[in-house]
Scaffold this motif. Structure first.
Motif, PDB file in Angstrom:
ATOM      1  N   ALA A 223       0.848  -1.598  -0.157  1.00 34.22           N
ATOM      2  CA  ALA A 223      -0.116   0.152  -0.043  1.00 34.22           C
ATOM      3  C   ALA A 223       0.920   1.724   0.162  1.00 34.22           C
ATOM      4  N   THR A 228      -3.339  -2.372  -6.510  1.00 32.40           N
ATOM      5  CA  THR A 228      -4.058  -3.304  -5.284  1.00 32.40           C
ATOM      6  C   THR A 228      -3.892  -4.742  -5.987  1.00 32.40           C
ATOM      7  N   TYR A 232      -2.853  -7.375  -2.976  1.00 32.77           N
ATOM      8  CA  TYR A 232      -2.699  -8.662  -2.886  1.00 32.77           C
ATOM      9  C   TYR A 232      -2.526 -10.014  -3.694  1.00 32.77           C
ATOM     10  N   VAL A 253      -2.570  -0.598   6.106  1.00 36.94           N
ATOM     11  CA  VAL A 253      -3.680  -0.893   5.416  1.00 36.94           C
ATOM     12  C   VAL A 253      -4.884  -1.217   5.907  1.00 36.94           C
ATOM     13  N   GLY A 254      -5.827  -0.552   5.910  1.00 33.96           N
ATOM     14  CA  GLY A 254      -6.135   0.502   4.574  1.00 33.96           C
ATOM     15  C   GLY A 254      -7.139   0.963   4.180  1.00 33.96           C
ATOM     16  N   THR A 255      -8.664   0.590   3.312  1.00 38.29           N
ATOM     17  CA  THR A 255      -9.474   0.885   3.144  1.00 38.29           C
ATOM     18  C   THR A 255     -10.139  -0.163   3.593  1.00 38.29           C
ATOM     19  N   ASN A 258     -10.007  -2.974   0.981  1.00 36.85           N
ATOM     20  CA  ASN A 258      -8.586  -3.440   1.358  1.00 36.85           C
ATOM     21  C   ASN A 258      -8.711  -4.790   2.375  1.00 36.85           C
ATOM     22  N   GLU A 261     -10.417  -8.130   1.605  1.00 35.31           N
ATOM     23  CA  GLU A 261      -9.622  -8.246   0.629  1.00 35.31           C
ATOM     24  C   GLU A 261      -8.551  -9.434   1.274  1.00 35.31           C
TER      25      GLU A 261
END
Length: 375
Positions: A223, A228, A232, A253-255, A258, A261
């Motif tokens: 990140a 992205t 991953y 991390v993150g959103t 994110n 995942e």
């Protein structure tokens, strides 16, 4: 520290677990609010406990070393006693912050010489004195000193950097084993897997770290600008090698997307400044998407910030929060920070519930499309 692996999803690598430390238990997957200088910006500890439901917070070695300084922290009896937080604490080694000081730091095999961003004074971090510093801070989980190379580093630089990070890790472990906790409770040391976006380097790094038999392991250097999909992919490479019976911590991390995942790929622990930083800038996360509370569309919206959220979410209307941001009131940043942190903690708790129920993959598919939507 112990880690009990409790449940693994049949359709993915998502899992739930229980970390037990001297300062309490942590249910995973978990998001850890960032308390850089011993405080989560704008959020009192009572709100972290009662509204956010935080189980563990972070402190940062670089910042705490500079201010309030080791003399104060040692005299106080460590960070827990200094700031009054009686739950688990994790400390970053400060490596990321030091290496971000481009132009005012010098890297060598011995360590890193840098100048303080506060007053320009000169300091040196080595694997040995970082271990000593984290002992003084007294975190339940200490991170090893590593170099976090730029995300677009070329292969040769990434390989050299990883080699030095691995030699530093050996020195960290040696110093850690030569010293004792200062305040009468156990501390754990987590190594960090680096290697940029190169599969072979990440795999070598993960094997090197796994062989150390640490209480837990971290994945760093992601990140930081890479796509992205590459992030991953690197998580999959690393988690395919790291031991399954130890917690895995994805740093910075993150959103919400994110997190989903990464949870699906077997990550247990997360931290990021995004919930509080974005909150201070009027961006709220929710299951419906992200909201910019400065937008005029909220001016006459008297519905709760989040009817399913924490108490502050239910008591505060969107119109009132919009007004606070437009008026430049500090309370706006506080409410938004609490909301975002509470959402992140609710989000990983929901993920845990769906892993236990056996429908994590279906739940993920049903929510992930909405999370990044602007509303």
């Amino acid at each position: 520290m112990t880690f009990e692996l409790q449940c693994t999803d049949k359709a993915s690598d998502a899992r739930t677990g229980l970390i037990t430390t001297a300062h309490g238990q942590i249910k995973t997957p978990i998001f850890m609010p960032v308390g850089t200088v011993g405080t989560v910006k704008g959020v009192h500890f009572s709100e972290l406990v009662n509204q956010v439901k935080a189980q563990i917070i972070l402190g940062n070695t670089y910042h705490l070393y500079l201010r309030p300084g080791l003399e104060v922290l040692r005299a106080a009896g460590g960070l827990h006693r200094f700031n009054g937080w009686n739950r688990p604490i994790l400390t970053d080694s400060g490596g990321f912050q030091v290496f971000s000081l481009t132009g005012i730091r010098k890297l060598s095999e011995e360590g890193c010489e840098f100048r303080s961003h506060i007053d320009g004074s000169k300091h040196v971090f080595t694997p040995e004195n970082v271990m000593d510093t984290e002992r003084i801070i007294g975190a339940d989980i200490m991170m090893a000193l590593d170099e976090c190379p730029p995300g677009k580093s070329d292969y040769e630089y990434a390989k050299r950097s990883l080699g030095m990070t691995q030699r530093w890790l050996d020195r960290c472990i040696k110093r850690f084993n030569e010293t004792e906790p200062l305040y009468g409770y156990h501390q754990s040391l987590f190594p960090i897997v680096q290697g940029c976006t190169y599969r072979d380097l990440r795999a070598d790094a993960a094997k090197f770290v796994a062989d150390k038999g640490a209480d837990g392991n971290a994945i760093g250097g992601l990140a930081v600008g890479e796509p992205t999909e590459i992030m991953y992919e690197m998580i999959e490479v690393v988690n395919g090698i790291l031991p399954k019976d130890k917690p895995r911590y994805l740093m910075g991390v993150g959103t919400p997307q994110n997190l989903l995942e990464a949870i699906e790929r077997g990550v247990d622990m997360f931290d990021c400044v995004m919930p509080t930083r974005n909150g201070r800038n009027a961006m709220l996360f929710s299951y419906e998407g992200t909201m910019n509370m400065r937008n005029k569309k909220w001016e006459m919206d008297f519905s709760p910030v989040d009817a399913n959220g924490c108490e502050i979410d239910r008591l505060t209307t969107k119109a009132y929060l919009h007004h606070l941001f437009k008026a430049g009131e500090l309370l706006a940043m506080q409410i938004a920070s609490i909301h975002n942190l509470a959402f992140y903690l609710r989000f990983v708790t929901d993920a845990r519930m769906h892993i236990e129920q056996g429908d994590f993959v279906q739940w993920k598919a049903s929510v992930i499309g909405q999370l990044g939507r602007r509303i």
